[in-house]
Write a protein that holds these residues in place. Structure first.
Motif, mmCIF file in Angstrom:
data_model
loop_
_atom_site.group_PDB
_atom_site.id
_atom_site.type_symbol
_atom_site.label_atom_id
_atom_site.label_comp_id
_atom_site.label_asym_id
_atom_site.label_seq_id
_atom_site.Cartn_x
_atom_site.Cartn_y
_atom_site.Cartn_z
ATOM 1 N N GLY A 29 0.973 -1.059 0.111
ATOM 2 C CA GLY A 29 0.024 0.009 -0.034
ATOM 3 C C GLY A 29 0.728 1.159 -0.138
ATOM 4 O O GLY A 29 1.765 1.233 -0.655
ATOM 5 N N GLY A 30 -0.047 2.318 0.667
ATOM 6 C CA GLY A 30 -0.789 1.520 1.488
ATOM 7 C C GLY A 30 -0.971 0.907 2.272
ATOM 8 O O GLY A 30 0.000 -0.111 2.507
ATOM 9 N N GLU A 31 -1.932 0.905 2.389
ATOM 10 C CA GLU A 31 -2.813 -0.469 3.619
ATOM 11 C C GLU A 31 -3.167 -1.114 2.710
ATOM 12 O O GLU A 31 -4.405 -1.023 2.633
ATOM 13 N N PRO A 32 -2.887 -2.581 2.633
ATOM 14 C CA PRO A 32 -3.458 -3.366 2.121
ATOM 15 C C PRO A 32 -4.672 -4.695 2.260
ATOM 16 O O PRO A 32 -5.919 -3.924 2.200
ATOM 17 N N GLU A 35 -8.404 -2.690 1.722
ATOM 18 C CA GLU A 35 -9.337 -3.702 0.629
ATOM 19 C C GLU A 35 -9.299 -4.506 0.813
ATOM 20 O O GLU A 35 -8.514 -5.744 -0.391
ATOM 21 N N THR A 63 2.531 -4.960 5.806
ATOM 22 C CA THR A 63 0.481 -4.368 6.068
ATOM 23 C C THR A 63 1.297 -3.519 7.658
ATOM 24 O O THR A 63 2.953 -3.686 8.001
ATOM 25 N N THR A 225 -0.086 -0.166 -9.870
ATOM 26 C CA THR A 225 -0.075 0.757 -9.415
ATOM 27 C C THR A 225 -2.501 0.513 -9.714
ATOM 28 O O THR A 225 -2.527 0.073 -10.279
ATOM 29 N N GLU A 234 8.513 -1.334 -5.481
ATOM 30 C CA GLU A 234 7.330 -0.215 -5.018
ATOM 31 C C GLU A 234 7.443 0.993 -4.810
ATOM 32 O O GLU A 234 7.162 2.098 -3.996
#
Length: 346
Positions: A29-32, A35, A63, A225, A234
């Motif tokens: 992410g961000g924070e996967p 989702e 995470t 992305t 990444e």
């Protein structure tokens, strides 16, 4: 990310990977885990792909540790997805850089996730990032993470931070303290994988980093992305504007004229790297680390050079000390540990 984009990415991955080469697919992410439902759907697409081979495909999720549940744990176990959690150390360190939007520290949530994950997952990795303000506490970081039952500890500097000669001069003492901890764990028959030591011991035993371990950004390593843009790593995505480090889009393919970021063995700008006796054991080839620390994909910064040199020497001395104390027992235990613990070439 739409499933249409995800499917194109998965097709690209399988099409462009040699048939018997291992494939590592990571959710970042961000924070996967925000989702999670989408992550489940993408995992299904991967596992149902005609070219999918369970033995050659490894899935991981990275995470920040603020989101976790029994449902997530069950899914990770069912699909054998590696779990790597970011935790920079004790609360006074974790809450320095990793805070919620309201200013609250994340240490309590992350510590609870670590404890729960240790109970329900077969393997939990932890990545601790250190900065000029916190690197002197690295021995406390290792001790804290070990006290939580974590046996696989990755330590990584923030290369975009303003490192100076002052910090570089302190590295031998800091890394030396971690070496003493590492040795103590082994002598107490409670060995820990600590990347700062183990990755270099592995490189020394193999007489240097091998081609598939070295940076392959833009050739064997890609980041995708939600927009479908392709980046060589990444860590180079940023705001995903489609400019800068972007090398194409999954719909149109890679633009070879944008492959300015490619790094090649022996092409370092630093002349001293070419004649350095430690170059085969050094990560002078890591394009993103070089970029963030020096502004060039193939130029090593003074701090990265100092860190790598100190880590290599520390690892050699650590190995030598344990071999003298434990003999062949240590060597075979180490090989076994690396067989079980070394993942994604780290």
């Amino acid at each position: 990310m739409s499933l249409t984009i995800a499917k194109k990415i998965i097709d690209f991955v399988f099409k462009n990977t040699p048939s018997e080469e291992k494939i590592d697919i990571g959710f970042f992410g961000g924070e996967p885990l925000l989702e999670f439902e989408l992550m489940k759907e993408i995992t299904e697409l991967i596992e149902n792909h005609p070219s999918f081979k369970n033995a050659l495909v490894e899935l991981t999720v990275v995470t920040n540790g603020t989101i976790f549940s029994d449902e997530i744990a069950d899914f990770l176990n069912e699909h054998n997805i590696g779990f790597c959690l970011s935790c920079d150390g004790p609360p006074f360190i974790q809450d320095t850089f990793r805070i919620f939007s309201n200013g609250k520290g994340s240490s309590i949530d992350v510590t609870n996730t670590i404890k729960r994950a240790k109970e329900v997952l077969s393997s939990v990795l932890v990545n601790a990032v250190y900065h000029p303000e916190t690197f002197q506490y690295l021995p406390q970081v290792v001790e804290y993470l070990a006290s939580l039952g974590l046996k696989r500890i990755y330590l990584n500097p923030d290369f975009s931070a303003p490192w100076s000669k002052k910090e570089a001069e302190l590295l031998p003492e800091i890394y030396g303290q971690i070496s003493r901890q590492y040795i103590d764990y082994y002598l107490r028959q409670k060995p820990h994988f600590i990347s700062l030591i183990d990755s270099k011991i592995a490189a020394i035993l193999r007489e240097g980093y091998k081609p598939l371990e070295r940076c392959r950004m833009g050739t064997g390593e890609f980041a995708f992305t939600p927009s479908g843009n392709i980046y060589p790593c990444e860590r180079l995505i940023g705001a995903d504007t489609g400019n800068g480090h972007c090398i194409g889009n999954i719909t149109d393919g890679i633009k070879r004229e944008r492959m300015f970021c490619k790094t090649e063995p022996g092409k370092e700008i630093n002349a001293e790297c070419l004649s350095c006796s430690l170059k085969d054991y050094c990560m002078n080839w890591c394009g993103c680390s070089n970029y963030f620390s020096s502004g060039y994909y193939n130029r090593v910064s003074p701090f990265l050079c100092a860190s790598e040199r100190t880590a290599i020497i520390t690892a050699f001395n650590t190995f030598q000390a344990l071999e003298e104390k434990l003999g062949s027992v240590f060597f075979y235990n180490l090989i076994e540990a690396h067989t079980a613990n070394c993942v994604t070439g780290e």
